[in-house]
Design a protein around this motif. Structure first.
Motif, PDB file in Angstrom:
ATOM      1  N   ALA A 166      61.684   0.579  61.945  1.00 19.66           N
ATOM      2  CA  ALA A 166      60.270   0.243  62.083  1.00 19.66           C
ATOM      3  C   ALA A 166      59.433   1.424  61.622  1.00 19.66           C
ATOM      4  O   ALA A 166      59.863   2.581  61.708  1.00 19.66           O
ATOM      5  CB  ALA A 166      59.935  -0.119  63.525  1.00 19.66           C
ATOM      6  N   GLY A 167      58.242   1.128  61.145  1.00 15.84           N
ATOM      7  CA  GLY A 167      57.363   2.189  60.676  1.00 15.84           C
ATOM      8  C   GLY A 167      56.144   1.622  59.985  1.00 15.84           C
ATOM      9  O   GLY A 167      55.846   0.430  60.079  1.00 15.84           O
ATOM     10  N   VAL A 168      55.451   2.497  59.267  1.00 10.47           N
ATOM     11  CA  VAL A 168      54.236   2.111  58.545  1.00 10.47           C
ATOM     12  C   VAL A 168      54.422   2.393  57.058  1.00 10.47           C
ATOM     13  O   VAL A 168      55.528   2.735  56.622  1.00 10.47           O
ATOM     14  CB  VAL A 168      53.015   2.863  59.109  1.00 10.47           C
ATOM     15  CG1 VAL A 168      52.702   2.391  60.519  1.00 10.47           C
ATOM     16  CG2 VAL A 168      53.239   4.377  59.104  1.00 10.47           C
ATOM     17  N   CYS A 169      53.352   2.264  56.291  1.00  6.89           N
ATOM     18  CA  CYS A 169      53.468   2.385  54.830  1.00  6.89           C
ATOM     19  C   CYS A 169      54.065   3.722  54.405  1.00  6.89           C
ATOM     20  O   CYS A 169      54.829   3.781  53.439  1.00  6.89           O
ATOM     21  CB  CYS A 169      52.119   2.150  54.171  1.00  6.89           C
ATOM     22  SG  CYS A 169      50.793   3.266  54.710  1.00  6.89           S
ATOM     23  N   GLN A 170      53.733   4.810  55.134  1.00  5.66           N
ATOM     24  CA  GLN A 170      54.313   6.114  54.807  1.00  5.66           C
ATOM     25  C   GLN A 170      55.835   6.063  54.861  1.00  5.66           C
ATOM     26  O   GLN A 170      56.524   6.595  53.986  1.00  5.66           O
ATOM     27  CB  GLN A 170      53.794   7.162  55.788  1.00  5.66           C
ATOM     28  CG  GLN A 170      54.534   8.506  55.692  1.00  5.66           C
ATOM     29  CD  GLN A 170      54.016   9.515  56.690  1.00  5.66           C
ATOM     30  OE1 GLN A 170      52.813   9.770  56.747  1.00  5.66           O
ATOM     31  NE2 GLN A 170      54.913  10.103  57.490  1.00  5.66           N
ATOM     32  N   ASP A 171      56.368   5.405  55.887  1.00  6.36           N
ATOM     33  CA  ASP A 171      57.816   5.336  56.070  1.00  6.36           C
ATOM     34  C   ASP A 171      58.465   4.456  55.005  1.00  6.36           C
ATOM     35  O   ASP A 171      59.514   4.807  54.452  1.00  6.36           O
ATOM     36  CB  ASP A 171      58.125   4.813  57.466  1.00  6.36           C
ATOM     37  CG  ASP A 171      57.446   5.644  58.541  1.00  6.36           C
ATOM     38  OD1 ASP A 171      57.749   6.843  58.641  1.00  6.36           O
ATOM     39  OD2 ASP A 171      56.592   5.099  59.255  1.00  6.36           O
ATOM     40  N   HIS A 172      57.858   3.305  54.710  1.00  7.19           N
ATOM     41  CA  HIS A 172      58.383   2.452  53.647  1.00  7.19           C
ATOM     42  C   HIS A 172      58.462   3.210  52.325  1.00  7.19           C
ATOM     43  O   HIS A 172      59.457   3.140  51.603  1.00  7.19           O
ATOM     44  CB  HIS A 172      57.488   1.216  53.464  1.00  7.19           C
ATOM     45  CG  HIS A 172      57.629   0.194  54.541  1.00  7.19           C
ATOM     46  ND1 HIS A 172      56.824   0.180  55.655  1.00  7.19           N
ATOM     47  CD2 HIS A 172      58.478  -0.863  54.673  1.00  7.19           C
ATOM     48  CE1 HIS A 172      57.165  -0.844  56.426  1.00  7.19           C
ATOM     49  NE2 HIS A 172      58.168  -1.489  55.865  1.00  7.19           N
TER      50      HIS A 172
END
Length: 272
Positions: A166-172
């Motif tokens: 799980a994460g946000v755009c930075q992680d993707h």
């Protein structure tokens, strides 16, 4: 499409600091997919220093504030005409060769699970074109990481984000960069703005995605968080090896003080 941007970054210090110096990468560049109609970066009381275009084609400008400083507000207002280039970055002036982006960092270093993710995504595609392989990697990252704000933080690595799932755009973006390095594809982190998410919900924060270099085509933007390539809903601002390297604002203050950071972003489609 004509997009308007209002982006305010507000720093408040617990006690006044003696001064502040910041380096800004906040001004988008004209290229085939975007034309800058109006763009202003304003900071009350700022002394503006050097401005230059770096080797990656990003515009960088320095700013100094003399103390005492209790708060800093960096206000961006802009209007950009965008067109859909199917994610392909054309007409962008830069001097850094793509192979420079084969290098990974602490945030994008692939571990065993990332390597396994990349190899599974490319299984049976050994002879496929680079563009097909890049799409396969982006799709695999989108499936592996659910979009979930608050699950990660600014220093979360690609390996940690994949482990959490799980994460946000930075992680993707950083997991895709790490997976691309396993596949031998140059990749970089990109910052900018997005008008709307996949389901049409207005986007209320700055955005990030990855660009992968495809032989014969050039840099192509992939946004695993929204399961698409970049299009007319995106404004490209800056790039780097990872989120840290591509940070829109970097700075130091003279005199230590706790700070509170508030960011508001509004991106809208203007009346044509």
């Amino acid at each position: 499409m004509r997009l308007t941007v209002r982006h305010v970054t507000h720093y408040r210090f617990a006690a006044p600091v003696r001064g502040a110096v910041q380096s800004h990468r906040l001004i988008p560049a004209d290229c085939e997919g975007q034309t800058i109609l109006d763009w202003r970066v304003e900071v009350e009381g700022a002394l503006w220093g050097a401005a230059f275009r770096d080797g990656a084609g990003d515009q960088v400008r320095t700013m100094v504030l003399r103390g005492p400083v209790s708060e800093i507000e960096v206000a961006i207002t802009g209007e950009v005409e965008t067109t859909d280039t199917a994610g392909v970055l054309r007409g962008h002036r830069e001097a850094v060769p793509p192979l420079a982006y084969r290098r990974t960092t602490r945030l994008t270093r692939p571990d065993k699970p990332i390597a396994e993710l990349a190899r599974a995504a490319l299984e049976g595609r050994e002879d496929a074109a680079d563009l097909d392989r890049a799409h396969a990697l982006a799709a695999a990252v989108a499936r592996a990481i659910a979009y979930a704000p608050g699950e990660t933080h600014a220093s979360t690595t690609a390996a940690e984000a994949l482990a959490q799932g799980a994460g946000v755009c930075q992680d993707h973006a950083q997991v895709l960069i790490a997976a691309a390095s396993v596949a031998g594809l140059p990749a970089r982190y990109v910052t900018g703005y997005l008008n709307a998410t996949e389901d049409g919900t207005p986007h209320e924060a700055s955005h990030a995605w990855a660009e992968l270099h495809v032989e014969g085509l050039g840099w192509v933007g992939f946004d695993p968080a929204n399961k698409c390539c970049t299009n007319e809903h995106y404004i490209r601002v800056g790039s780097g090896l990872d989120a840290e390297d591509a940070a829109p604002i970097r700075g130091v203050t003279r005199g230590g003080a706790d700070e509170v950071l508030e960011v508001t972003v509004a991106v809208e489609a203007a009346q044509q």
